[in-house]
Every structure is written in C-alpha cells, then in structure tokens.
Design an enzyme around this catalytic site. Sequence first.
Site, mmCIF file in Angstrom:
data_model
loop_
_atom_site.group_PDB
_atom_site.id
_atom_site.type_symbol
_atom_site.label_atom_id
_atom_site.label_comp_id
_atom_site.label_asym_id
_atom_site.label_seq_id
_atom_site.Cartn_x
_atom_site.Cartn_y
_atom_site.Cartn_z
ATOM 1 N N ASP A 188 -35.610 -15.445 115.661
ATOM 2 C CA ASP A 188 -35.875 -15.631 117.082
ATOM 3 C C ASP A 188 -35.289 -14.461 117.864
ATOM 4 O OD1 ASP A 188 -36.568 -17.075 119.351
ATOM 5 O OD2 ASP A 188 -34.737 -18.281 119.339
ATOM 6 N N ASP B 296 -40.531 -20.783 125.879
ATOM 7 C CA ASP B 296 -40.104 -22.106 125.408
ATOM 8 C C ASP B 296 -40.847 -23.261 126.075
ATOM 9 O OD1 ASP B 296 -38.317 -20.545 124.105
ATOM 10 O OD2 ASP B 296 -36.535 -21.615 124.806
HETATM 11 C C1 GLA Z 1 -34.990 -19.435 122.132
HETATM 12 C C2 GLA Z 1 -36.091 -20.178 121.347
HETATM 13 C C3 GLA Z 1 -35.801 -21.661 121.321
HETATM 14 C C4 GLA Z 1 -34.433 -21.917 120.713
HETATM 15 C C5 GLA Z 1 -33.362 -21.130 121.471
HETATM 16 C C6 GLA Z 1 -32.018 -21.188 120.775
HETATM 17 O O1 GLA Z 1 -35.001 -19.793 123.469
HETATM 18 O O2 GLA Z 1 -37.339 -19.935 121.909
HETATM 19 O O3 GLA Z 1 -36.797 -22.352 120.593
HETATM 20 O O4 GLA Z 1 -34.451 -21.541 119.356
HETATM 21 O O5 GLA Z 1 -33.712 -19.744 121.580
HETATM 22 O O6 GLA Z 1 -31.056 -20.451 121.440
#
Ligand code: GLA
Length: 399
Positions: free
Chosen positions: A167, A224
């Site tokens: 990520d 997200d």
């Molecule tokens: C990003 C990702 C989320 C999650 C957070 C964790 O925002 O898109 O799905 O994994 O990081 O910090």
Amino acid sequence: MSLPRISKGGVLLATGALALGMLLNPAPAQAHNNGVALTPPMGWSSWNIFGCDIDQWKIMDIADAIVEGGLRDAGYIYVNVDDCWQAQERLPNGELTWDKKRFPDGIPALAKYMHDRGLKLGIYGNPGTQSCAVWAGNYTGKMGSLGHEYQDARTFARWGVDYLKYDDCWSKVEGVNAKEAFTKMSRALKATGRPIVYSIHNMPQLPIRDWYPEVANMWRTTPDIFDNWYSVAGIALATLPVAHHSRPGAWNDPDMLEIGNENLNREEATSHMALWAMMAAPLIMGNDIRKMSKTDYWILANPLAIRVDQDRLGKAAHIVKHGSQMVLARPLTNGEWAVSFTNFSAERARVTVTLQELGLQGSWRFREAFHSRSGVTDKGLSATVNPHDSYLYVLTPHK
Ligand code: GLA
C-alpha cells in the site's frame, strides 16, 4: 434526497470515461502469472472496522467466527491483518518484525492458526519507508519495505503468509519510483516460490497503468472506501468504466466491503454486494464478523452473488443502460449471463431490459439473488427497484 454527486452527471462522466478509457487504455495481454487469484480473492481485513486497534486475539476471534458462521465454506478464506501489526523498528539483522505487545505469539503462529482452520493469512506492507498509518498520524512505525524487498518477501514466506497488501502513501514524498518499487516486490514474492496473492495500491489509482496486471493480482481503482452509500456508489461508478482490465489472476480492486458496518441500509448493502459481484471484485469483508446481523450475513453469504463474483471466465460487467437506474451484464461460463439492476436514485423505479438490449436471443431461465424471483423469459427482465437497491439475476439458456 437524490444523489447529486453520482446521479446524471456522475453517470455521464463514468460512461464517457468508459469509452475514453477503452480507447486510450486497452487491456494489456499479459496477466500476472503466479498461480493464485484465478478468481477474485475472498476474505476479511481488519482495516475498515478496527483501523489500528488490532491484536492477535481479535484476529483469531474473527477467524473463528468466519469458520463457525459458515463464511469460510462460502469462500471467504483470507484473513488479512492490515496496517499497524508492525513493531516500531526492524530487528538488528534488518528483518521486519511484529508488535510484541499486540502479537506476542508472532505472525508465524497466527499463520498456523489460520492454516489449521482451512484459512489463509494476509499481511500488510508498503513500498516506501513508512506505513500509511504513519501518514494518517495514528501510528509511528517506520516499517516500509523500500530497500528490503527481497528480505521482506522471504520473511513473509517463512512466516507462512499467503497474501500481501502493498500500500503506497509515501513514494511520492520520498521520491520513490512506484512502478519500480511495486515491481521489485512482485519479483521478490515470486522468487520465494510461495504462492502469495499480491494486492497493490498505487496513487493516483486511475488510470490503470499497463504494468498493474503484469506485476499484481489486484490493484485499487479508487481512494479509500467509507461506510456510506455515496462512497460505495461513487467507487462503483469510477470502477465500471475500467472493467475491461480485470481477468483471471489480475483484478480491479474497488476496495474492501463495508457491509455489516453502521451506515448502509439493507438496500445499500445489497447493492454493494451486487455491484462488487458484477465487477468481479475481490470480496474482502470489513465488518466485525462476531457481531453481524442475520441480514448482513445473508447478503455476504448470498450463494448466487458469490457464484457471479467467482465465475471462472473472469469477465467484469459492462454497462448496458446508463442513468440513475443502471443495468449491467457480464457473461459467465457455460453460456450463462449475470444481469443487474441498480437504482441509484432516491425514488422507486421500474427497470426493464430486453433480451435484445442484452444482445441475447432465445429463451432463458432466470434466478434472482436477493428478491427470490425466478422464471423463464424470451423477452427480457423487469423489476420495481427500491431506492439504492439492486436486483442480481443469473440467466441460463433454456432448453
Ligand atoms: C490506506 C489504504 C487503506 C488502509 C490504510 C492503512 O489508506 O488505502 O485500505 O490499508 O492505508 O493505513
């Protein structure tokens, strides 16, 4: 109230982007070939419900609930520990390690716990030097894999990890070349010889870069998801235009599910499931499985929706009818088709599609997933759909 952000304008934008997207961004021929995720991965992740508030006991409880409630047998096999499992620093030999307070028995023991129960373990990492939770200000670990890719991949494999969410939040700030960083981890995972699902999140998520399907099993298509209808609907509308990139082994990822959290009503949760199934999206639950309602269970475990999502042809849905009521269709194996109606508006609406509009001929048996409709038709399908609700049909050639 109507949906200002995703009604006509949004739909027009999405469908315009569909044409443009297919023109400018044709799907590359080669898909990541590591033998896993031949259908979209199904499981659960800690992030949407718990954020950084995780420990081994919670994760084990959730795993038990997944097994006991029948969700493992419905296909949800990956139990994914998201961000904040890491210790603050690496070990003196440079190896990654876990937070000793919250995971005293360690990640290998957690992996064994999953494997003993017919489940698989997922873990979370980053291509820069720090995790995304550091960016959000609620975690202080410095545990990204930059410069440690081969070492970390070997560590994950040794621990028994089956899925890595990689990520990105920091690469732009740190001047890291995202393509190189994501590719390096892909090669490192492959070099371990362990089949590990590789899920990536690059920013900005769109357009889908040619290299995503070549290096990863799934890639995020949007920022997200949040626990509300606008987020769910907006993500679906942004992802449908790039549907043609998905294929066995390499999937668009419109993010994890919010079904079973606080804010989606029954119709919205139904649409969330129907749309993700039509998009051939990974189905990663994001709720507290120990406390879910019968309705949410019934939606998440819906056999017909799961069958559509997991169809081995791996063709994500295309848009048949645009507008506040959207009709989608996707071909399935054995000559079957899935068709969905989603009512994005705040009014009940009659939705109709003819076989001709679907490009089909002859006579078809149909079964509907969420409203118990079934029958035979040689004309088409129609239903009165409640605000924000969906119908999901499977059509089988008749005779
Ligand atoms: C990003 C990702 C989320 C999650 C957070 C964790 O925002 O898109 O799905 O994994 O990081 O910090």
